[in-house]
Enzyme design. Structure first.
Site, short mmCIF file in Angstrom:
data_model
loop_
_atom_site.label_atom_id
_atom_site.label_comp_id
_atom_site.label_asym_id
_atom_site.label_seq_id
_atom_site.Cartn_x
_atom_site.Cartn_y
_atom_site.Cartn_z
N HIS A 18 0.85 -1.19 0.00
CA HIS A 18 0.00 0.00 0.00
C HIS A 18 0.88 1.24 0.00
O HIS A 18 2.10 1.14 0.16
CB HIS A 18 -0.98 -0.01 1.18
CG HIS A 18 -0.30 -0.13 2.49
ND1 HIS A 18 0.09 0.96 3.23
CD2 HIS A 18 0.10 -1.21 3.18
CE1 HIS A 18 0.70 0.54 4.32
NE2 HIS A 18 0.70 -0.77 4.32
N SER A 241 -6.64 3.63 4.86
CA SER A 241 -6.74 2.25 5.32
C SER A 241 -5.63 1.40 4.69
O SER A 241 -5.33 1.53 3.50
CB SER A 241 -8.13 1.70 5.01
OG SER A 241 -8.03 0.61 4.16
N LYS A 242 -5.04 0.56 5.51
CA LYS A 242 -3.83 -0.16 5.14
C LYS A 242 -4.05 -1.13 3.98
O LYS A 242 -3.23 -1.25 3.09
CB LYS A 242 -3.33 -0.94 6.36
CG LYS A 242 -1.85 -1.21 6.32
CD LYS A 242 -1.41 -1.83 7.62
CE LYS A 242 0.07 -2.18 7.51
NZ LYS A 242 0.54 -2.88 8.69
N ARG A 243 -5.15 -1.79 4.01
CA ARG A 243 -5.36 -2.79 2.97
C ARG A 243 -6.34 -2.30 1.90
O ARG A 243 -7.05 -3.07 1.28
CB ARG A 243 -5.87 -4.09 3.59
CG ARG A 243 -4.76 -4.82 4.30
CD ARG A 243 -5.25 -5.99 5.08
NE ARG A 243 -4.29 -6.29 6.13
CZ ARG A 243 -4.27 -5.71 7.31
NH1 ARG A 243 -5.19 -4.80 7.60
NH2 ARG A 243 -3.37 -6.00 8.21
#
Ligand code: GLU
Length: 469
Positions: A18, A241-243
């Protein structure tokens, strides 16, 4: 002699690379590369249930696209489990760690009692100072003997001195009862063994630093320099958001941003060097330092990225640009440009490069050389090819035909013709664009005529002039 700088990027392969991870990798890469140091890559794959080979590959691909090359082999954290366990055993042998036989129920009971009495619920094992002669023949974990008094100070190069009271830290488990090492131990041991001198990572790991430092201290290892960088926020000020799939490095590649622009933009995301916005890799490597990293979270701004991207496309060498454009086509599932098209495109770059913010735009603007006759006009171009305009084009064509195919001559012929029918050249431009490119937003008409050449240009003008019924 000053020690060699060694940095590392240590992603967990549980999702794509990411944009926050890419920025962390970039900072570590810049810091090492600017100092003749080493940039290492460690895949933190100890969470077997969540780690996948696909995610590891996506991370490697993302780093490769971004040009963030690492030194040495890729290190797998999971493959080093024996070494992590060995350090736990060493700490046990030196009395810095101990066997704890408390069961989950006992720990639970301890916490409930502590809560009821208003004490800290951090577990304090009764086995910390127990005589080994009293040890039962039962499963145990190995816990570190955390200091109970005083405070741990993380001397962070971004956050400043961060003080954590030691009574807030428990005797964390190093080795589980099945003999597997915990993540915190793995990170500290790996960073030490890899000779990491500077740990630059997201500030979501700041608290971990105190625990990792405990392991360093217990082993008598010199501490690395810590720099915990604020996370990236979205344009709305909320945490990215990380994912978030749409924010993976691969997605930015598919949107058509060149890698150099991404590096430039990501470097500016949380780090600054005076007022410099647009810079080369060379400059970034020379300028990058920990002092320039800000304490406030940076906000992701697509407009800035697009602006930098346009400037990088304009500044790229033709060969490098074509090479990266082919990569973009591949990443987006489009066929590669055959050699003859690529050559033609190269001759047109002079009029395309400074008009596109992304490769997607560049391809769109290059439609006039990428498409074959008969050119299919899009809706706006079709509207510019009404009966009157087609009549004008058919009258114009013979004038161009007799012109020598130079810019001066073509311009003169077009202007003269416009004057002869008592109109401005601007009126001719729209149908000409539509005829030559099938679009209304194109490079200049004369640039297109020159790139396409006499035969192809005249054929396209004639195609458009002809009644399509
Ligand atoms: N594996 C961690 C992550 O992906 C990074 C750990 C570290 O940098 O120490 O967030």
């Amino acid at each position: 002699m000053p020690e060699t700088v060694v940095t590392r990027f240590a992603p967990s392969p549980t999702g794509y690379l990411h944009i926050g991870g890419a920025r962390t990798a970039l900072f570590n890469w810049l810091y090492a590369r600017g100092r003749g140091g080493k940039f290492l890559l460690r895949i933190e794959d100890t969470d077997r249930a969540r780690s996948t080979p696909e995610a590891t590959q996506a991370i490697l691909d993302g780093l490769e696209w971004l040009g963030l090359d690492h030194d040495g082999e890729v290190i797998s954290q999971a493959a080093r489990a024996d070494r992590h366990a060995e350090v736990a055993q060493q700490l046990l042998a030196s009395g810095k760690a101990y066997k704890c036989f408390s069961t989950q129920e006992e720990i639970q009971q301890f916490r409930e009692a502590a809560r009821a009495e208003g004490r800290s619920t951090l577990f304090q094992s009764p086995w910390r100072d127990a005589d080994p002669a009293t040890h039962p023949d039962a499963p145990f974990v190995i816990r570190i003997k955390a200091p109970r008094e005083g405070a741990t100070v993380i001397k962070d190069r971004v956050q400043g001195n961060v003080t954590i009271r030691n009574d807030q830290l428990d005797d964390m488990v190093l080795l589980r009862s099945d003999g597997t090492p915990v993540y915190m131990l793995a990170v500290a041991v790996d960073d030490h063994d890899m000779g990491v001198t500077h740990v630059i990572r997201g500030d979501d790991h700041l608290n971990n630093a105190a625990r990792q430092m405990m392991i360093y201290d217990a082993m008598g290892w010199p501490l690395p320099v810590y720099a915990h960088i604020p996370l990236i926020h979205g344009p709305d000020g909320k945490k990215l958001s990380k994912r978030h799939g749409a924010l993976s490095a691969a997605e930015y590649r598919k949107m058509g941003y060149p890698a150099a622009a991404m590096r430039n933009y990501l470097a500016r995301l949380g780090w600054s060097h005076g007022d410099d916005e647009f810079f080369t890799d060379e400059e970034a490597r020379a300028w990058f330092d920990l002092d320039g990293i800000g304490k406030a979270p940076a906000r992701f701004d697509f407009k800035k990225l697009a602006n930098l991207s346009g400037r990088h496309i304009a500044a790229m060498e033709d060969a490098a640009l074509l090479h990266e454009l082919q990569g973009y086509l591949q990443a987006t599932g489009q066929p590669p440009l055959p050699d003859d098209r690529a050559k033609l495109l190269e001759t047109a770059l002079f009029c395309l490069k400074d008009r596109a913010k992304t490769f997607a735009e560049l391809v769109d603007k290059a439609a006039f050389i990428l498409n074959d006759r008969p050119i299919q006009p899009d809706a706006a171009a079709a509207a510019a090819l009404d009966d009157v305009s087609r009549g004008i084009l058919s009258e114009l064509t013979p004038h161009l035909q007799t012109a020598s195919w130079t810019r001066e001559d073509l311009e003169a012929a077009a202007m003269q013709f416009a004057a002869s029918i008592d109109t401005k050249f601007g009126k001719l431009a729209a149908p000409m664009r539509a005829a030559l490119a099938g679009r209304t937003a194109t490079p200049s008409v004369f640039d297109m005529l020159l790139v396409l050449g006499r035969e192809e240009s005249l054929a396209r003008l004639r195609d458009a002039a002809r009644d399509r019924g």
